[in-house]
Design an enzyme around this catalytic site. Structure first.
Site, PDB file in Angstrom:
ATOM      1  N   HIS A   1       0.245   4.564  -1.095  1.00 29.15           N
ATOM      2  CA  HIS A   1       1.218   5.352  -0.335  1.00 29.15           C
ATOM      3  C   HIS A   1       2.530   4.609  -0.317  1.00 29.15           C
ATOM      4  CE1 HIS A   1      -1.314   2.873   2.285  1.00 29.15           C
ATOM      5  NE2 HIS A   1      -0.223   2.628   2.987  1.00 29.15           N
ATOM      6  N   LEU A   2       3.582   5.386  -0.456  1.00 26.29           N
ATOM      7  CA  LEU A   2       4.940   4.870  -0.367  1.00 26.29           C
ATOM      8  C   LEU A   2       5.393   5.120   1.064  1.00 26.29           C
ATOM      9  CD1 LEU A   2       6.528   3.770  -2.799  1.00 26.29           C
ATOM     10  CD2 LEU A   2       7.540   6.041  -3.044  1.00 26.29           C
ATOM     11  N   HIS A   3       5.813   4.050   1.746  1.00 23.89           N
ATOM     12  CA  HIS A   3       6.414   4.216   3.072  1.00 23.89           C
ATOM     13  C   HIS A   3       7.903   4.543   2.878  1.00 23.89           C
ATOM     14  CE1 HIS A   3       3.203   2.134   5.539  1.00 23.89           C
ATOM     15  NE2 HIS A   3       2.938   1.585   4.361  1.00 23.89           N
TER      16      HIS A   3
ATOM     17  N   ILE B   1       1.441   8.348  11.445  1.00 22.31           N
ATOM     18  CA  ILE B   1       0.884   8.601  12.777  1.00 22.31           C
ATOM     19  C   ILE B   1       1.353   7.532  13.781  1.00 22.31           C
ATOM     20  CG2 ILE B   1      -1.263   7.242  12.593  1.00 22.31           C
ATOM     21  CD1 ILE B   1      -2.718   9.782  13.658  1.00 22.31           C
TER      22      ILE B   1
ATOM     23  N   GLY C   1      -0.370  -6.410   3.717  1.00 27.05           N
ATOM     24  CA  GLY C   1      -0.488  -5.540   4.883  1.00 27.05           C
ATOM     25  C   GLY C   1      -1.068  -4.172   4.596  1.00 27.05           C
TER      26      GLY C   1
HETATM   27  P1  AMP Z   1      -0.450   0.325   5.061  1.00 27.65           P
HETATM   28  O1  AMP Z   1      -0.646  -0.665   6.187  1.00 27.65           O
HETATM   29  O2  AMP Z   1       0.665  -0.008   4.147  1.00 27.65           O
HETATM   30  O3  AMP Z   1      -1.761   0.586   4.345  1.00 27.65           O
HETATM   31  O4  AMP Z   1      -0.020   1.675   5.771  1.00 27.65           O
HETATM   32  C1  AMP Z   1      -0.931   2.589   6.288  1.00 27.65           C
HETATM   33  C2  AMP Z   1      -0.156   3.515   7.182  1.00 27.65           C
HETATM   34  O5  AMP Z   1      -0.940   4.669   7.417  1.00 27.65           O
HETATM   35  C3  AMP Z   1       0.189   2.924   8.549  1.00 27.65           C
HETATM   36  O6  AMP Z   1       1.598   2.922   8.732  1.00 27.65           O
HETATM   37  C4  AMP Z   1      -0.531   3.849   9.521  1.00 27.65           C
HETATM   38  O7  AMP Z   1       0.184   4.053  10.705  1.00 27.65           O
HETATM   39  C5  AMP Z   1      -0.665   5.122   8.706  1.00 27.65           C
HETATM   40  N1  AMP Z   1      -1.749   6.012   9.073  1.00 27.65           N
HETATM   41  C6  AMP Z   1      -3.046   5.679   9.307  1.00 27.65           C
HETATM   42  N2  AMP Z   1      -3.765   6.776   9.583  1.00 27.65           N
HETATM   43  C7  AMP Z   1      -2.915   7.837   9.512  1.00 27.65           C
HETATM   44  C8  AMP Z   1      -3.064   9.244   9.692  1.00 27.65           C
HETATM   45  N3  AMP Z   1      -4.241   9.795   9.996  1.00 27.65           N
HETATM   46  N4  AMP Z   1      -1.969  10.028   9.554  1.00 27.65           N
HETATM   47  C9  AMP Z   1      -0.779   9.477   9.256  1.00 27.65           C
HETATM   48  N5  AMP Z   1      -0.574   8.155   9.053  1.00 27.65           N
HETATM   49  C10 AMP Z   1      -1.621   7.337   9.187  1.00 27.65           C
END
Ligand code: AMP
Length: 116
Positions: free
Chosen positions: A102-104, A33, A95
């Site tokens: 989740h895998l980025h 997002i 972070g």
């Molecule tokens: P992390 O900081 O590694 O836990 O990554 C969490 C990620 O989730 C961040 O890059 C956020 O931008 C993303 N995120 C949070 N809420 C949503 C959502 N509703 N839909 C898509 N991505 C999200």
């Protein structure tokens, strides 16, 4: 955080909208997002697993599926040749902000190393 309150469980359950690019019985991939790169996709298991520390014996297949799906999505997104980055943050110092693993998958720009 309980599964009921988990943001990504809400996406899995269909209670929260997401821009889904791929899904199967095991995992879902959707666009971040707040993208940190021109292409930024998150791959999550359907099952709630809070952090990498919570992966257990028996999760080998799941872990491998996440990685393989990332390579396929990277290819579909046209990133395979130029390159891309795959990252999983574990706990606060790394972070992690959403406690459902989740895998980025990020690409579409030149990345620097080491990451901050
Ligand atoms: P992390 O900081 O590694 O836990 O990554 C969490 C990620 O989730 C961040 O890059 C956020 O931008 C993303 N995120 C949070 N809420 C949503 C959502 N509703 N839909 C898509 N991505 C999200």
């Amino acid at each position: 955080m309980s599964e009921q309150d988990c943001l990504f469980c809400k996406i899995v359950n269909g209670d929260l909208a997401a821009d889904i690019v791929y899904e199967n019985d095991t995992l879902i991939a959707f666009r971040d997002i707040d993208p940190k790169a021109p292409t930024h996709i998150l791959l999550i298991p359907r099952r709630h697993i809070a952090t990498m520390n919570d992966l257990q014996d028996g999760d080998e297949s799941l872990s491998g599926e996440l990685l393989l799906a990332a390579t396929r999505i990277a290819a579909d997104e046209g990133l395979a040749d130029e390159g891309y980055r795959v990252v999983m943050n574990c706990n606060a110092a790394a972070g992690q902000s959403v406690f459902h693993i989740h895998l980025h998958l990020m690409g579409g720009r030149t990345m620097t190393w080491p990451p901050g």
